[in-house]
Motif scaffolding. Sequence first.
Motif, PDB file in Angstrom:
ATOM      1  N   ARG A 103       0.835  -1.203   0.000  1.00  0.00           N
ATOM      2  CA  ARG A 103       0.000   0.000   0.000  1.00  0.00           C
ATOM      3  C   ARG A 103       0.873   1.259   0.000  1.00  0.00           C
ATOM      4  O   ARG A 103       0.562   2.241  -0.679  1.00  0.00           O
ATOM      5  CB  ARG A 103      -0.916   0.006   1.225  1.00  0.00           C
ATOM      6  N   LEU A 104       1.954   1.239   0.767  1.00  0.00           N
ATOM      7  CA  LEU A 104       2.849   2.396   0.798  1.00  0.00           C
ATOM      8  C   LEU A 104       3.543   2.586  -0.545  1.00  0.00           C
ATOM      9  O   LEU A 104       3.649   3.722  -1.043  1.00  0.00           O
ATOM     10  CB  LEU A 104       3.878   2.225   1.909  1.00  0.00           C
ATOM     11  N   ASP A 105       4.023   1.503  -1.144  1.00  0.00           N
ATOM     12  CA  ASP A 105       4.674   1.616  -2.450  1.00  0.00           C
ATOM     13  C   ASP A 105       3.699   2.122  -3.511  1.00  0.00           C
ATOM     14  O   ASP A 105       4.067   2.924  -4.382  1.00  0.00           O
ATOM     15  CB  ASP A 105       5.251   0.260  -2.865  1.00  0.00           C
ATOM     16  N   ALA A 109       4.057   5.530  -5.657  1.00  0.00           N
ATOM     17  CA  ALA A 109       4.068   5.481  -7.114  1.00  0.00           C
ATOM     18  C   ALA A 109       2.978   6.354  -7.716  1.00  0.00           C
ATOM     19  O   ALA A 109       3.143   6.901  -8.821  1.00  0.00           O
ATOM     20  CB  ALA A 109       3.901   4.048  -7.598  1.00  0.00           C
ATOM     21  N   ALA A 110       1.863   6.510  -6.995  1.00  0.00           N
ATOM     22  CA  ALA A 110       0.744   7.313  -7.506  1.00  0.00           C
ATOM     23  C   ALA A 110       0.641   8.633  -6.772  1.00  0.00           C
ATOM     24  O   ALA A 110      -0.454   9.146  -6.523  1.00  0.00           O
ATOM     25  CB  ALA A 110      -0.570   6.528  -7.379  1.00  0.00           C
ATOM     26  N   ALA A 111       1.799   9.199  -6.388  1.00  0.00           N
ATOM     27  CA  ALA A 111       1.790  10.444  -5.610  1.00  0.00           C
ATOM     28  C   ALA A 111       1.225  11.610  -6.408  1.00  0.00           C
ATOM     29  O   ALA A 111       0.646  12.541  -5.847  1.00  0.00           O
ATOM     30  CB  ALA A 111       3.202  10.775  -5.125  1.00  0.00           C
ATOM     31  N   HIS A 112       1.384  11.579  -7.724  1.00  0.00           N
ATOM     32  CA  HIS A 112       0.932  12.691  -8.567  1.00  0.00           C
ATOM     33  C   HIS A 112      -0.361  12.369  -9.314  1.00  0.00           C
ATOM     34  O   HIS A 112      -0.700  13.036 -10.284  1.00  0.00           O
ATOM     35  CB  HIS A 112       2.019  13.061  -9.577  1.00  0.00           C
ATOM     36  N   SER A 121       0.004   3.925   6.297  1.00  0.00           N
ATOM     37  CA  SER A 121       0.743   5.099   5.856  1.00  0.00           C
ATOM     38  C   SER A 121      -0.205   6.187   5.341  1.00  0.00           C
ATOM     39  O   SER A 121      -0.039   7.378   5.657  1.00  0.00           O
ATOM     40  CB  SER A 121       1.746   4.714   4.764  1.00  0.00           C
ATOM     41  N   ALA A 122      -1.193   5.777   4.547  1.00  0.00           N
ATOM     42  CA  ALA A 122      -2.165   6.749   4.047  1.00  0.00           C
ATOM     43  C   ALA A 122      -2.966   7.351   5.188  1.00  0.00           C
ATOM     44  O   ALA A 122      -3.252   8.560   5.198  1.00  0.00           O
ATOM     45  CB  ALA A 122      -3.091   6.077   3.036  1.00  0.00           C
ATOM     46  N   GLU A 123      -3.309   6.547   6.176  1.00  0.00           N
ATOM     47  CA  GLU A 123      -4.042   7.071   7.333  1.00  0.00           C
ATOM     48  C   GLU A 123      -3.190   8.082   8.097  1.00  0.00           C
ATOM     49  O   GLU A 123      -3.704   9.113   8.555  1.00  0.00           O
ATOM     50  CB  GLU A 123      -4.437   5.915   8.250  1.00  0.00           C
ATOM     51  N   TYR A 124      -1.882   7.803   8.211  1.00  0.00           N
ATOM     52  CA  TYR A 124      -0.996   8.741   8.895  1.00  0.00           C
ATOM     53  C   TYR A 124      -0.894  10.063   8.137  1.00  0.00           C
ATOM     54  O   TYR A 124      -1.003  11.144   8.724  1.00  0.00           O
ATOM     55  CB  TYR A 124       0.382   8.103   9.059  1.00  0.00           C
ATOM     56  N   HIS A 125      -0.697   9.983   6.814  1.00  0.00           N
ATOM     57  CA  HIS A 125      -0.560  11.205   6.021  1.00  0.00           C
ATOM     58  C   HIS A 125      -1.858  11.998   5.988  1.00  0.00           C
ATOM     59  O   HIS A 125      -1.838  13.241   6.069  1.00  0.00           O
ATOM     60  CB  HIS A 125      -0.124  10.847   4.596  1.00  0.00           C
ATOM     61  N   GLN A 126      -2.976  11.303   5.893  1.00  0.00           N
ATOM     62  CA  GLN A 126      -4.251  12.005   5.879  1.00  0.00           C
ATOM     63  C   GLN A 126      -4.539  12.657   7.235  1.00  0.00           C
ATOM     64  O   GLN A 126      -5.083  13.751   7.298  1.00  0.00           O
ATOM     65  CB  GLN A 126      -5.370  11.034   5.511  1.00  0.00           C
ATOM     66  N   GLY A 127      -4.155  11.965   8.326  1.00  0.00           N
ATOM     67  CA  GLY A 127      -4.359  12.546   9.642  1.00  0.00           C
ATOM     68  C   GLY A 127      -3.487  13.759   9.886  1.00  0.00           C
ATOM     69  O   GLY A 127      -3.926  14.754  10.477  1.00  0.00           O
ATOM     70  N   CYS A 128      -2.233  13.703   9.421  1.00  0.00           N
ATOM     71  CA  CYS A 128      -1.334  14.840   9.596  1.00  0.00           C
ATOM     72  C   CYS A 128      -1.754  16.031   8.737  1.00  0.00           C
ATOM     73  O   CYS A 128      -1.409  17.180   9.044  1.00  0.00           O
ATOM     74  CB  CYS A 128       0.105  14.437   9.263  1.00  0.00           C
TER      75      CYS A 128
END
Length: 260
Positions: A103-105, A109-112, A121-128
Motif C-alpha cells: 500500500r505504501l509503495d 508510485a501514484a503520488a501525482h 501510511s495513508a491514514e498517517y498522512h491524511q491525519g497529519c
Amino acid sequence: MNPPTPASAPHHRMLGASLVSRIPGASHGTLALERMEHGLFLLWLAYMGLLVFGALLLWQAGAWHRLVDADPTGLTVTIVLLFIGCSVWAGRRAWVLGWQRQRLDAQLAAAHHPTSPTGWSAEYHQGCALPGADHSIWLQVLGERAHGPHEMAWWLNGIQLKLGLLGKVIGFSILALQLGQMDSFDASQSSLLLKNLTGGLGIALLTTVTGLTGNILLGLQLMRLDRFADALVADTLAAGLTPPATPPQEPPHGDRPRGP
C-alpha cells in the motif's frame, strides 16, 4: 545505529532478543527479498520449511517420542505447542506487514495521480494533513499499528524460556528428593536409583534445551518483523517530508519583472 522506538525498546532487554541480535544479519534492515511482493511472508515460509524439514528428521530418528516419554511434566510439549502457535501468528503478521508495504509503495508510485490510497501510511498522512493535527499523536498511532501487536509475541517468546527454567527447577527438585530419600546405599537397588536420578536430570536438561531453542528460533522471526515494521514507519515518515512550497516573491519595482 538508529535508536529503538519506544514500543520496541523493552524487547532488546530480553534474553531471546539479545541472543538473536548477535546473529549475523538478524538486526540488519529489510532485505531485497523482503521488499518484493509479500517477500517477508515468502521468507517466513522458507524459514518454516527448514524447521519442518528438521522436525521430520527428528521424528524419523525417534527424538520426539523420547522427548515426550522423558518429560512426564509435559512442559516440553507445552513449549513446542507455544512455539508453533506463535510461529503461525508471525506468518500472519508477515502477510499483514507485506500488504501494508505494498500500500505504501502504491501510494508513493501514484503520488501525482488522484487516487484514494489505503493503509496505515495513508491514514498517517491524511491525519497529519488535517487542520490543527498533532503529528506526534499520529506518529504514536502509526507506531502502535506497526509494533503494538509484537509486544505480546515477545512476551510469549520469553515465556518459552521461563517454562524451560521451570522444568529445570522441577527436574533438580525431583533429583534432590530422590537423594534425600536415600537412607543407605544398596548395591542391589543401584539400577533403580540411577533410573530415578537420571529421570529428574533428564527433565531439567530437556526442558531447558527446548525452551532455549524455541526462544531463539521464534526470536529470529520476531526480530525480522520488528525490522520490517521499523523500515515501514521510516519510509512512511520520509514520504511525508515534502519541502514547503516557496511563496511567490513580488518584483522589487512594482510590476517590473526582475532582471538586469
